[in-house]
Write a protein that holds these residues in place. Structure first.
Motif: not given
Ligand SMILES: Cc1cc2nc3c(=O)[nH]c(=O)nc-3n(C[C@H](O)[C@H](O)[C@H](O)COP(=O)(O)O)c2cc1C
Length: 171
Positions: A83-89, A106-116, A120-129
């Protein structure tokens, strides 16, 4: 998955740019910043990546370039999907985490598993799976072409911009 080499005979015999000259000159090309993530039996992996681009609309293809020295890319390649997670400013913390081999990642990071099946990283502008479609060896990097399976656009914030080694356009 095909593996091809892009090496060519060099026609020019003079001095070629050094790695440092390449880095400094190419830094004048402003880009967005992404974090490419993947998952294998040993857990989540990811690295900050500015060499992301859209390649083809039909079929939907994207690319990124991965340094041969990176630890995450070989694991993502074996897993076959990413997955490409596109970062916000404002996501400089995520860029710092994933922009160095010594980062917290990923230590202490609030990530989730995608359907793919990728992180996935939180708060990003766009995700490409995507799935790994082609890998072209190009010097000290691999050009990775991914076939897109799903797109997500969760946020509308301003994009992170990387220019001349710094965030923003003031470089
Ligand atoms: C803004 C930024 C952009 C980067 N872009 C790339 C890139 O396009 N390709 C790449 O292989 N590494 C890139 N890196 C470097 C990797 O993120 C870094 O080497 C990575 O954290 C290696 O981690 P790993 O060894 O765990 O894979 C970039 C780093 C930063 C800070």
């Amino acid at each position: 998955m095909q593996i091809q080499s892009l090496t060519q005979e060099r026609a020019f015999d003079g001095d070629v740019p050094t790695p440092d000259e390449m880095r400094r000159a190419m830094g004048r090309f402003a880009s967005g910043v992404t974090v490419v993530t993947g998952l294998d039996d040993d857990g989540p992996v990811g690295f900050a990546c500015q060499s992301f681009a859209s390649v083809s609309l039909e079929p939907p293809l994207v690319l990124f370039c991965a340094d041969h020295r990176g630890r995450a890319w070989p694991r993502i390649r074996r897993a076959g999907r990413f997955t490409v997670n596109v970062l916000g400013a404002e996501q400089t913390d995520l860029c710092g985490r994933f922009g160095s081999s010594r980062g917290l990642k990923f230590d202490g990071l609030d990530w989730e598993l995608s359907r793919w099946g990728t992180p996935t990283l939180p708060g990003v502008l766009m995700r490409v799976h995507a799935e790994v479609h082609d890998v072209h060896v190009a010097g000290d990097h691999d050009i990775v072409v991914g076939r897109v399976t799903e797109l997500e656009c969760p946020a509308e914030d301003r994009p992170m911009v990387f220019y001349r080694g710094a965030f923003g356009l003031d470089g």
